[in-house]
Design a protein around this motif. Structure first.
Motif, mmCIF file in Angstrom:
data_model
loop_
_atom_site.group_PDB
_atom_site.id
_atom_site.type_symbol
_atom_site.label_atom_id
_atom_site.label_comp_id
_atom_site.label_asym_id
_atom_site.label_seq_id
_atom_site.Cartn_x
_atom_site.Cartn_y
_atom_site.Cartn_z
ATOM 1 N N THR A 132 11.175 -13.214 61.267
ATOM 2 C CA THR A 132 11.053 -11.891 60.524
ATOM 3 C C THR A 132 12.102 -11.022 60.817
ATOM 4 O O THR A 132 12.636 -10.204 60.062
ATOM 5 N N PHE A 148 7.796 -13.882 64.862
ATOM 6 C CA PHE A 148 8.295 -12.527 65.063
ATOM 7 C C PHE A 148 9.956 -12.598 64.938
ATOM 8 O O PHE A 148 10.499 -11.875 64.379
ATOM 9 N N SER A 190 4.186 -9.574 62.619
ATOM 10 C CA SER A 190 4.983 -9.840 63.832
ATOM 11 C C SER A 190 4.599 -9.200 64.917
ATOM 12 O O SER A 190 4.246 -9.433 66.048
#
Length: 122
Positions: free
Chosen positions: A73, A70, A39
């Protein structure tokens, strides 16, 4: 205009500010740590692409897929670890520092990260 990774940009801006006393960072599983590393790498590649850095053009455009990876996550890290936003951003900053310690480190992790991105279906 392509949006920047807002959480990453916020975290980088906060790095310049004095850090409040923070709780210890949670230990991450290998999968969580790898997703976080990727990420952050995607965010760094995206920033380099926006800046016109020639080597960043070797990678797929990270603006949408990388940003979504990103976001997912960091949300998953909050859910799985019970960490709050500030703690997750501290993890992001730690990973950002680790990737920046060695020149070429982002290039080293990107092949595996691109596989992870493809496997995510994004």
């Amino acid at each position: 205009m392509t949006m920047l990774f807002t959480p990453l940009v916020l975290a980088l801006a906060q790095a310049a500010a004095p850090a409040p006393a923070a709780s210890p960072l949670p230990d991450l599983t290998l999968e969580q740590a790898s997703a976080l590393r990727c990420s952050v790498a995607f965010g760094l590649v995206h920033q380099a692409q926006r800046a016109g850095n020639g080597s960043a053009s070797d990678y797929p455009v990270m603006a949408q897929r990388g940003q979504e990876f990103f976001v997912r996550t960091t949300a998953r890290l909050m859910d799985e670890t019970g960490a709050d936003r500030e703690t997750v951003m501290a993890l992001v900053m730690r990973e950002h520092a680790a990737l920046g310690e060695t020149p070429g480190r982002v290039d080293d992790v990107m092949p595996a990260c691109l596989l992870m991105l493809d496997a995510s279906g994004l």
